[in-house]
Design a protein around this motif. Structure first.
Motif, PDB file in Angstrom:
ATOM      1  N   SER A 137      29.482  19.618  49.964  1.00 43.19           N
ATOM      2  CA  SER A 137      29.248  21.065  49.854  1.00 43.19           C
ATOM      3  C   SER A 137      29.458  21.752  51.210  1.00 43.19           C
ATOM      4  CB  SER A 137      27.841  21.342  49.329  1.00 43.19           C
ATOM      5  OG  SER A 137      26.864  20.807  50.199  1.00 43.19           O
ATOM      6  N   ARG A 141      32.251  24.668  51.848  1.00 41.19           N
ATOM      7  CA  ARG A 141      31.847  25.966  52.394  1.00 41.19           C
ATOM      8  C   ARG A 141      32.609  26.269  53.674  1.00 41.19           C
ATOM      9  NH1 ARG A 141      26.002  26.039  53.140  1.00 41.19           N
ATOM     10  NH2 ARG A 141      25.893  26.756  51.002  1.00 41.19           N
ATOM     11  N   THR A 145      35.208  29.380  53.917  1.00 40.16           N
ATOM     12  CA  THR A 145      34.919  30.430  54.895  1.00 40.16           C
ATOM     13  C   THR A 145      36.042  30.546  55.915  1.00 40.16           C
ATOM     14  OG1 THR A 145      32.569  29.967  54.623  1.00 40.16           O
ATOM     15  CG2 THR A 145      33.202  31.265  56.536  1.00 40.16           C
TER      16      THR A 145
END
Length: 194
Positions: A137, A141, A145
């Motif tokens: 995860s 992310r 991003t």
């Protein structure tokens, strides 16, 4: 902070004990009677002692939490999950201390020729961002991003991303703040041209 918190807590408790042992009576023609002024002084001293003890207790509790958080951040960069049991192990580990499985050591490689090529037009001192990815995860992310912010990528492995180069530490810090606002944490690393 912890030692100072203990000291303040002890001072507050001693102050309250002193306040509760104050003599608030005065002698009169018919014996001893309570004096309202002395009773008010005892009450004020008890309240002040209680507030000091409470401040010491809060320092003790929250000072320890801040120290633990700083230690966790520095240890997160040097750790990764075991591929078999998912417990946290050091990047340099060749055997999991939890399940005993043999694992390959993973080290954050030094900045290579690819970085030198990317920084050839920049000054002698440049900066990069290193984002550790302990879980899948975290990796997703960071990738999402970085794609959204259109960050230039230097290097990516299973355990970290490296973005840059940036000509100044302030510019790298501004990008790191943007990443942190989006829940991605990392650190700034200095790159020196060979």
């Amino acid at each position: 902070m912890k030692g100072f918190g203990i000291f303040i807590l002890i001072v507050g408790i001693c102050w309250m004990i002193f306040a509760l042992n104050m003599d608030v009576s005065v002698s009169s023609g018919m014996g001893r009677v309570n004096n309202l002024g002395l009773m008010a002084d005892r009450q004020v001293h008890a309240i002040v002692g209680g507030m000091i003890a409470l401040a010491g207790l809060l320092m003790l509790i929250f000072g320890e939490r801040a120290a633990v958080t700083n230690t966790q951040v520095s240890s997160e960069i040097d750790t990764r999950p075991c591929p078999l049991c998912a417990e946290t192990i050091k990047n340099a580990a060749i055997k999991c201390k939890h399940c005993g499985a043999d694992v390959e050591a993973v080290a954050i490689p030094p900045l290579t020729d690819r970085v030198a090529e990317a920084t050839q037009d920049l000054t002698q001192q440049t900066w990069a961002l290193t984002i550790p990815c302990r879980k899948e995860s975290d990796r997703e992310r960071a990738a999402t991003t970085a794609e959204f912010l259109k960050l230039p990528s230097l290097l990516a492995t299973d355990s970290f991303f490296r973005f840059g180069p940036y000509p100044s530490k302030a510019e790298a810090g501004a990008v790191l703040r943007q990443l942190t606002e989006n829940g991605v944490h990392g650190n700034i690393e200095e790159i020196r041209k060979p």
